[in-house]
Design a protein around this motif. Structure first.
Motif, PDB file in Angstrom:
ATOM      1  N   TYR A   1       7.460   4.555   4.239  1.00  0.00           N
ATOM      2  CA  TYR A   1       8.650   5.352   4.497  1.00  0.00           C
ATOM      3  C   TYR A   1       8.252   6.774   4.887  1.00  0.00           C
ATOM      4  O   TYR A   1       7.165   7.251   4.525  1.00  0.00           O
ATOM      5  CB  TYR A   1       9.527   5.451   3.251  1.00  0.00           C
ATOM      6  CG  TYR A   1       9.969   4.136   2.674  1.00  0.00           C
ATOM      7  CD1 TYR A   1      11.068   3.456   3.187  1.00  0.00           C
ATOM      8  CD2 TYR A   1       9.306   3.574   1.590  1.00  0.00           C
ATOM      9  CE1 TYR A   1      11.492   2.245   2.643  1.00  0.00           C
ATOM     10  CE2 TYR A   1       9.719   2.373   1.032  1.00  0.00           C
ATOM     11  CZ  TYR A   1      10.809   1.712   1.568  1.00  0.00           C
ATOM     12  OH  TYR A   1      11.220   0.523   1.023  1.00  0.00           O
ATOM     13  N   VAL A   2       9.133   7.461   5.577  1.00  0.00           N
ATOM     14  CA  VAL A   2       8.982   8.898   5.737  1.00  0.00           C
ATOM     15  C   VAL A   2       9.145   9.544   4.360  1.00  0.00           C
ATOM     16  O   VAL A   2      10.002   9.143   3.572  1.00  0.00           O
ATOM     17  CB  VAL A   2      10.033   9.453   6.720  1.00  0.00           C
ATOM     18  CG1 VAL A   2       9.942  10.980   6.786  1.00  0.00           C
ATOM     19  CG2 VAL A   2       9.834   8.849   8.109  1.00  0.00           C
ATOM     20  N   ARG A   3       8.305  10.528   4.042  1.00  0.00           N
ATOM     21  CA  ARG A   3       8.355  11.231   2.764  1.00  0.00           C
ATOM     22  C   ARG A   3       9.030  12.585   2.943  1.00  0.00           C
ATOM     23  O   ARG A   3       8.684  13.340   3.853  1.00  0.00           O
ATOM     24  CB  ARG A   3       6.934  11.426   2.228  1.00  0.00           C
ATOM     25  CG  ARG A   3       6.839  11.942   0.799  1.00  0.00           C
ATOM     26  CD  ARG A   3       5.391  12.105   0.346  1.00  0.00           C
ATOM     27  NE  ARG A   3       4.772  13.298   0.891  1.00  0.00           N
ATOM     28  CZ  ARG A   3       3.789  13.294   1.784  1.00  0.00           C
ATOM     29  NH1 ARG A   3       3.306  12.151   2.271  1.00  0.00           N
ATOM     30  NH2 ARG A   3       3.275  14.432   2.219  1.00  0.00           N
ATOM     31  N   ASP A   4      10.008  12.898   2.078  1.00  0.00           N
ATOM     32  CA  ASP A   4      10.720  14.162   2.245  1.00  0.00           C
ATOM     33  C   ASP A   4       9.979  15.308   1.557  1.00  0.00           C
ATOM     34  O   ASP A   4       8.908  15.118   0.959  1.00  0.00           O
ATOM     35  CB  ASP A   4      12.173  14.052   1.767  1.00  0.00           C
ATOM     36  CG  ASP A   4      12.323  13.909   0.249  1.00  0.00           C
ATOM     37  OD1 ASP A   4      11.357  14.176  -0.491  1.00  0.00           O
ATOM     38  OD2 ASP A   4      13.418  13.510  -0.189  1.00  0.00           O
ATOM     39  N   GLU A   5      10.537  16.508   1.615  1.00  0.00           N
ATOM     40  CA  GLU A   5       9.864  17.696   1.087  1.00  0.00           C
ATOM     41  C   GLU A   5       9.695  17.662  -0.420  1.00  0.00           C
ATOM     42  O   GLU A   5       8.851  18.369  -0.974  1.00  0.00           O
ATOM     43  CB  GLU A   5      10.624  18.953   1.507  1.00  0.00           C
ATOM     44  CG  GLU A   5      10.597  19.217   3.007  1.00  0.00           C
ATOM     45  CD  GLU A   5      11.348  20.473   3.392  1.00  0.00           C
ATOM     46  OE1 GLU A   5      11.958  21.106   2.492  1.00  0.00           O
ATOM     47  OE2 GLU A   5      11.309  20.851   4.574  1.00  0.00           O
ATOM     48  N   ASP A   6      10.499  16.849  -1.104  1.00  0.00           N
ATOM     49  CA  ASP A   6      10.396  16.724  -2.554  1.00  0.00           C
ATOM     50  C   ASP A   6       9.482  15.579  -2.975  1.00  0.00           C
ATOM     51  O   ASP A   6       9.413  15.238  -4.161  1.00  0.00           O
ATOM     52  CB  ASP A   6      11.788  16.513  -3.157  1.00  0.00           C
ATOM     53  CG  ASP A   6      12.707  17.712  -2.948  1.00  0.00           C
ATOM     54  OD1 ASP A   6      12.209  18.856  -3.030  1.00  0.00           O
ATOM     55  OD2 ASP A   6      13.902  17.506  -2.677  1.00  0.00           O
ATOM     56  N   GLY A   7       8.816  14.960  -2.014  1.00  0.00           N
ATOM     57  CA  GLY A   7       7.910  13.862  -2.324  1.00  0.00           C
ATOM     58  C   GLY A   7       8.592  12.529  -2.508  1.00  0.00           C
ATOM     59  O   GLY A   7       7.974  11.573  -2.979  1.00  0.00           O
ATOM     60  N   GLN A   8       9.857  12.434  -2.111  1.00  0.00           N
ATOM     61  CA  GLN A   8      10.610  11.197  -2.275  1.00  0.00           C
ATOM     62  C   GLN A   8      10.612  10.379  -0.981  1.00  0.00           C
ATOM     63  O   GLN A   8      10.657  10.946   0.117  1.00  0.00           O
ATOM     64  CB  GLN A   8      12.055  11.503  -2.675  1.00  0.00           C
ATOM     65  CG  GLN A   8      12.178  12.279  -3.975  1.00  0.00           C
ATOM     66  CD  GLN A   8      11.667  11.511  -5.174  1.00  0.00           C
ATOM     67  OE1 GLN A   8      11.736  10.280  -5.205  1.00  0.00           O
ATOM     68  NE2 GLN A   8      11.149  12.224  -6.166  1.00  0.00           N
ATOM     69  N   PRO A   9      10.562   9.050  -1.104  1.00  0.00           N
ATOM     70  CA  PRO A   9      10.636   8.212   0.107  1.00  0.00           C
ATOM     71  C   PRO A   9      12.055   8.216   0.662  1.00  0.00           C
ATOM     72  O   PRO A   9      13.030   8.167  -0.091  1.00  0.00           O
ATOM     73  CB  PRO A   9      10.257   6.824  -0.414  1.00  0.00           C
ATOM     74  CG  PRO A   9      10.675   6.838  -1.849  1.00  0.00           C
ATOM     75  CD  PRO A   9      10.438   8.239  -2.335  1.00  0.00           C
ATOM     76  N   MET A  10      12.161   8.266   1.981  1.00  0.00           N
ATOM     77  CA  MET A  10      13.457   8.184   2.648  1.00  0.00           C
ATOM     78  C   MET A  10      13.670   6.722   3.036  1.00  0.00           C
ATOM     79  O   MET A  10      13.160   6.256   4.057  1.00  0.00           O
ATOM     80  CB  MET A  10      13.480   9.123   3.849  1.00  0.00           C
ATOM     81  CG  MET A  10      13.210  10.577   3.462  1.00  0.00           C
ATOM     82  SD  MET A  10      13.069  11.711   4.863  1.00  0.00           S
ATOM     83  CE  MET A  10      14.777  11.720   5.440  1.00  0.00           C
ATOM     84  N   HIS A  11      14.395   5.979   2.201  1.00  0.00           N
ATOM     85  CA  HIS A  11      14.465   4.529   2.325  1.00  0.00           C
ATOM     86  C   HIS A  11      15.142   4.056   3.604  1.00  0.00           C
ATOM     87  O   HIS A  11      15.000   2.887   3.980  1.00  0.00           O
ATOM     88  CB  HIS A  11      15.152   3.935   1.100  1.00  0.00           C
ATOM     89  CG  HIS A  11      14.343   4.036  -0.155  1.00  0.00           C
ATOM     90  ND1 HIS A  11      13.219   3.271  -0.387  1.00  0.00           N
ATOM     91  CD2 HIS A  11      14.478   4.845  -1.232  1.00  0.00           C
ATOM     92  CE1 HIS A  11      12.708   3.574  -1.564  1.00  0.00           C
ATOM     93  NE2 HIS A  11      13.448   4.533  -2.099  1.00  0.00           N
TER      94      HIS A  11
END
Length: 240
Positions: free
Chosen positions: A215-225
């Motif tokens: 997944y693309v990873r956002d600025e907070d380190g979370q996966p963008m599902h």
């Protein structure tokens, strides 16, 4: 026992990995990346061979039946699938060819061979590759995700290792298995990725995950599902 030692033991142990010359498998791939790069359909169903103790990989059917790609960090080639092969085209120091690329910049087939080669070598040689000369690891803090606590191991690769980025982080579950890997894809303008591994399966003494999704990873380190860049499912695994 260190976290690194625990992970290597969970995947079959260093001694078993050092007995292996090659890992060969069939893969089915998907995700948005291939269309973005103008190479969709080329590797959808292909046979891959990697050398865990050396940075080598091959993809068969890269340009059609009877042909294969050959990867090393310093050169990629398209060649006939025979021994000895006939080299049709090659690219020396392939990483240099990605200078100035953005995520949307199309890839040539040789650039695809470079990306696919180093990526599958990175994934299928872990965690043994963490013990190779020049690779450094550091235990980091824990991470909570979906009700689980994962331990984290920072991995720094030397320039001699072809991979996504020098610094990567792997997330390890209570069984010592790598469940997630974070990196930035340097050859695509540093695109941030969160890469998940699942369905870990034993093959002749070593353990490999047979399902992966990136997944693309956002600025907070979370996966963008809703932004799946790559999926990989492997089968027909053999060790030699």
């Amino acid at each position: 026992m260190s976290l690194l030692d625990e992970v290597i033991s969970a995947y079959g142990g260093r001694d078993r990995w050092e007995q292996i010359d090659t890992i060969k498998f069939h893969q089915l791939i998907g995700g948005a990346l291939w269309k973005i790069k103008g190479v969709d359909g080329i590797l959808d169903s292909s046979t891959v061979e990697i050398w865990p103790t050396a940075q080598r990989a091959r993809h068969r059917s890269l340009t059609g039946s009877g042909f294969r790609s050959s990867y090393s960090p310093t050169e990629v080639a398209i060649e006939t699938d025979e021994e000895p092969p006939t080299r049709l085209e090659s690219l020396v120091f392939p990483r240099d060819s990605f200078a100035g690329h953005t995520l949307e910049t199309p890839w040539s087939k040789l650039q695809l061979a470079y990306f696919a080669g180093y990526a599958m070598w990175t994934y299928l040689s872990e965690p043994y590759s963490f013990t190779l000369p020049g690779v450094r690891t550091e235990e980091l803090g824990t991470w909570r995700e979906d009700g689980q606590t994962w331990r984290r191991l920072g991995v720094r690769y030397p320039d001699s290792v072809g991979t996504h980025s020098a610094d990567q982080t792997v997330y390890i579950d209570s069984d010592g298995l790598i469940r997630r890997r974070d990196y930035d894809v340097d050859i695509a303008d540093g695109s941030p990725a969160a890469h998940y591994s699942d369905n870990h399966t034993e093959f002749d003494g070593i353990v490999l995950p047979v399902k992966r999704v990136v997944y693309v990873r956002d600025e907070d380190g979370q996966p963008m599902h809703d932004m799946v860049t790559v999926t990989i499912d492997i089968d027909d695994v053999s060790l030699h």
